[in-house]
Design a protein around this motif. Structure first.
Motif, PDB file in Angstrom:
ATOM      1  N   GLN A  58       0.817  -1.213   0.000  1.00  0.00           N
ATOM      2  CA  GLN A  58       0.000   0.000   0.000  1.00  0.00           C
ATOM      3  C   GLN A  58       0.855   1.269   0.000  1.00  0.00           C
ATOM      4  O   GLN A  58       0.356   2.341  -0.292  1.00  0.00           O
ATOM      5  CB  GLN A  58      -0.948  -0.028   1.198  1.00  0.00           C
ATOM      6  CG  GLN A  58      -1.943  -1.166   1.076  1.00  0.00           C
ATOM      7  CD  GLN A  58      -2.907  -1.250   2.235  1.00  0.00           C
ATOM      8  OE1 GLN A  58      -2.821  -0.486   3.189  1.00  0.00           O
ATOM      9  NE2 GLN A  58      -3.823  -2.200   2.150  1.00  0.00           N
ATOM     10  N   GLU A  62       6.199  -0.765   1.792  1.00  0.00           N
ATOM     11  CA  GLU A  62       5.623  -2.114   1.784  1.00  0.00           C
ATOM     12  C   GLU A  62       5.937  -2.834   0.484  1.00  0.00           C
ATOM     13  O   GLU A  62       6.310  -4.009   0.488  1.00  0.00           O
ATOM     14  CB  GLU A  62       4.113  -2.046   1.993  1.00  0.00           C
ATOM     15  CG  GLU A  62       3.694  -1.635   3.384  1.00  0.00           C
ATOM     16  CD  GLU A  62       2.181  -1.507   3.524  1.00  0.00           C
ATOM     17  OE1 GLU A  62       1.443  -1.821   2.554  1.00  0.00           O
ATOM     18  OE2 GLU A  62       1.737  -1.099   4.608  1.00  0.00           O
ATOM     19  N   ALA A 122       1.574 -11.413   6.398  1.00  0.00           N
ATOM     20  CA  ALA A 122       1.228 -10.205   7.157  1.00  0.00           C
ATOM     21  C   ALA A 122       0.692  -9.118   6.233  1.00  0.00           C
ATOM     22  O   ALA A 122      -0.306  -8.449   6.552  1.00  0.00           O
ATOM     23  CB  ALA A 122       2.448  -9.703   7.924  1.00  0.00           C
ATOM     24  N   ALA A 123       1.304  -8.928   5.071  1.00  0.00           N
ATOM     25  CA  ALA A 123       0.854  -7.899   4.136  1.00  0.00           C
ATOM     26  C   ALA A 123      -0.524  -8.239   3.573  1.00  0.00           C
ATOM     27  O   ALA A 123      -1.390  -7.362   3.461  1.00  0.00           O
ATOM     28  CB  ALA A 123       1.869  -7.733   3.012  1.00  0.00           C
ATOM     29  N   TRP A 125      -2.761 -10.167   5.000  1.00  0.00           N
ATOM     30  CA  TRP A 125      -3.696 -10.036   6.116  1.00  0.00           C
ATOM     31  C   TRP A 125      -4.085  -8.567   6.301  1.00  0.00           C
ATOM     32  O   TRP A 125      -5.257  -8.242   6.453  1.00  0.00           O
ATOM     33  CB  TRP A 125      -3.053 -10.593   7.394  1.00  0.00           C
ATOM     34  CG  TRP A 125      -3.962 -10.518   8.575  1.00  0.00           C
ATOM     35  CD1 TRP A 125      -4.103  -9.489   9.456  1.00  0.00           C
ATOM     36  CD2 TRP A 125      -4.870 -11.525   8.994  1.00  0.00           C
ATOM     37  NE1 TRP A 125      -5.035  -9.794  10.399  1.00  0.00           N
ATOM     38  CE2 TRP A 125      -5.523 -11.032  10.152  1.00  0.00           C
ATOM     39  CE3 TRP A 125      -5.178 -12.806   8.516  1.00  0.00           C
ATOM     40  CZ2 TRP A 125      -6.474 -11.774  10.828  1.00  0.00           C
ATOM     41  CZ3 TRP A 125      -6.130 -13.533   9.206  1.00  0.00           C
ATOM     42  CH2 TRP A 125      -6.767 -13.034  10.338  1.00  0.00           C
ATOM     43  N   GLN A 126      -3.112  -7.690   6.292  1.00  0.00           N
ATOM     44  CA  GLN A 126      -3.345  -6.268   6.457  1.00  0.00           C
ATOM     45  C   GLN A 126      -4.213  -5.716   5.338  1.00  0.00           C
ATOM     46  O   GLN A 126      -5.100  -4.890   5.566  1.00  0.00           O
ATOM     47  CB  GLN A 126      -2.004  -5.531   6.492  1.00  0.00           C
ATOM     48  CG  GLN A 126      -2.099  -4.056   6.750  1.00  0.00           C
ATOM     49  CD  GLN A 126      -2.473  -3.743   8.193  1.00  0.00           C
ATOM     50  OE1 GLN A 126      -2.276  -4.558   9.084  1.00  0.00           O
ATOM     51  NE2 GLN A 126      -3.023  -2.567   8.416  1.00  0.00           N
ATOM     52  N   ARG A 127      -3.984  -6.204   4.138  1.00  0.00           N
ATOM     53  CA  ARG A 127      -4.717  -5.673   2.978  1.00  0.00           C
ATOM     54  C   ARG A 127      -6.162  -6.144   2.931  1.00  0.00           C
ATOM     55  O   ARG A 127      -7.058  -5.381   2.581  1.00  0.00           O
ATOM     56  CB  ARG A 127      -3.990  -6.090   1.703  1.00  0.00           C
ATOM     57  CG  ARG A 127      -4.743  -5.756   0.437  1.00  0.00           C
ATOM     58  CD  ARG A 127      -3.912  -4.942  -0.466  1.00  0.00           C
ATOM     59  NE  ARG A 127      -4.628  -4.746  -1.721  1.00  0.00           N
ATOM     60  CZ  ARG A 127      -4.575  -3.633  -2.364  1.00  0.00           C
ATOM     61  NH1 ARG A 127      -3.853  -2.653  -1.909  1.00  0.00           N
ATOM     62  NH2 ARG A 127      -5.224  -3.493  -3.482  1.00  0.00           N
ATOM     63  N   ALA A 129      -7.948  -8.060   5.489  1.00  0.00           N
ATOM     64  CA  ALA A 129      -8.688  -8.310   6.739  1.00  0.00           C
ATOM     65  C   ALA A 129      -9.511  -7.090   7.159  1.00  0.00           C
ATOM     66  O   ALA A 129     -10.171  -7.124   8.175  1.00  0.00           O
ATOM     67  CB  ALA A 129      -7.723  -8.697   7.850  1.00  0.00           C
ATOM     68  N   ARG A 130      -9.475  -6.039   6.419  1.00  0.00           N
ATOM     69  CA  ARG A 130     -10.207  -4.810   6.768  1.00  0.00           C
ATOM     70  C   ARG A 130     -11.650  -4.892   6.380  1.00  0.00           C
ATOM     71  O   ARG A 130     -12.149  -5.341   5.500  1.00  0.00           O
ATOM     72  CB  ARG A 130      -9.556  -3.601   6.100  1.00  0.00           C
ATOM     73  CG  ARG A 130      -8.192  -3.366   6.674  1.00  0.00           C
ATOM     74  CD  ARG A 130      -7.560  -2.192   6.011  1.00  0.00           C
ATOM     75  NE  ARG A 130      -6.249  -1.996   6.612  1.00  0.00           N
ATOM     76  CZ  ARG A 130      -5.469  -1.001   6.333  1.00  0.00           C
ATOM     77  NH1 ARG A 130      -5.840  -0.082   5.492  1.00  0.00           N
ATOM     78  NH2 ARG A 130      -4.311  -0.880   6.884  1.00  0.00           N
TER      79      ARG A 130
END
Length: 130
Positions: A58, A62, A122-123, A125-127, A129-130
């Motif tokens: 993002q 990253e 992790a990336a 998930w972050q992208r 999971a919102r």
């Protein structure tokens, strides 16, 4: 050849000639790596993951991190291939030191893959999971 001549002619090259020959040597290194199935598999993953880094990342940091860990896996694999080639040159017979060197190189590859997987999970998930 006199005693002043270097054994490795690359050492006496300067400027653009040195850069050109170093590039050719690196290409030969990629060819040697390509002969390894593991490296070919990692290149195939990189062909998918490197463009994916621009979609998943993002920010530029990253994106750079996602790309860097993919490249890191290939770098470590090439180093491991070099270690294995050097050990195999010494001799085909089994030796505990040779086994240890190859095992440590393999462990380094595994750790780089775990790191790459962790960063990507992790990336992602972050992208998503919102």
């Amino acid at each position: 050849m006199s005693t002043l001549d270097p054994v490795n002619p690359q050492k006496s090259r300067r400027g653009l000639d040195r850069i050109w020959h170093a590039t050719l040597i690196s290409v030969d290194g990629f060819r040697a790596g390509w002969r390894e199935a593991a490296f070919r598999q990692e290149v195939l993953c990189a062909v998918v993951m490197l463009p994916g880094a621009f979609w998943v990342g993002q920010t530029w940091v990253e994106t750079a991190l996602l790309a860097a860990v993919v490249i890191l896996v290939m770098v470590v694999e090439l180093l491991n291939t070099g270690i294995e080639a050097a050990i195999d040159r010494v001799g085909p017979e089994w030796h505990s030191f040779s086994k240890s060197a190859k095992d440590v190189g393999s462990a380094a590859v595994l750790l780089s893959i775990i790191l790459c997987s962790g960063v990507w999970v992790a990336a992602l998930w972050q992208r998503f999971a919102r």
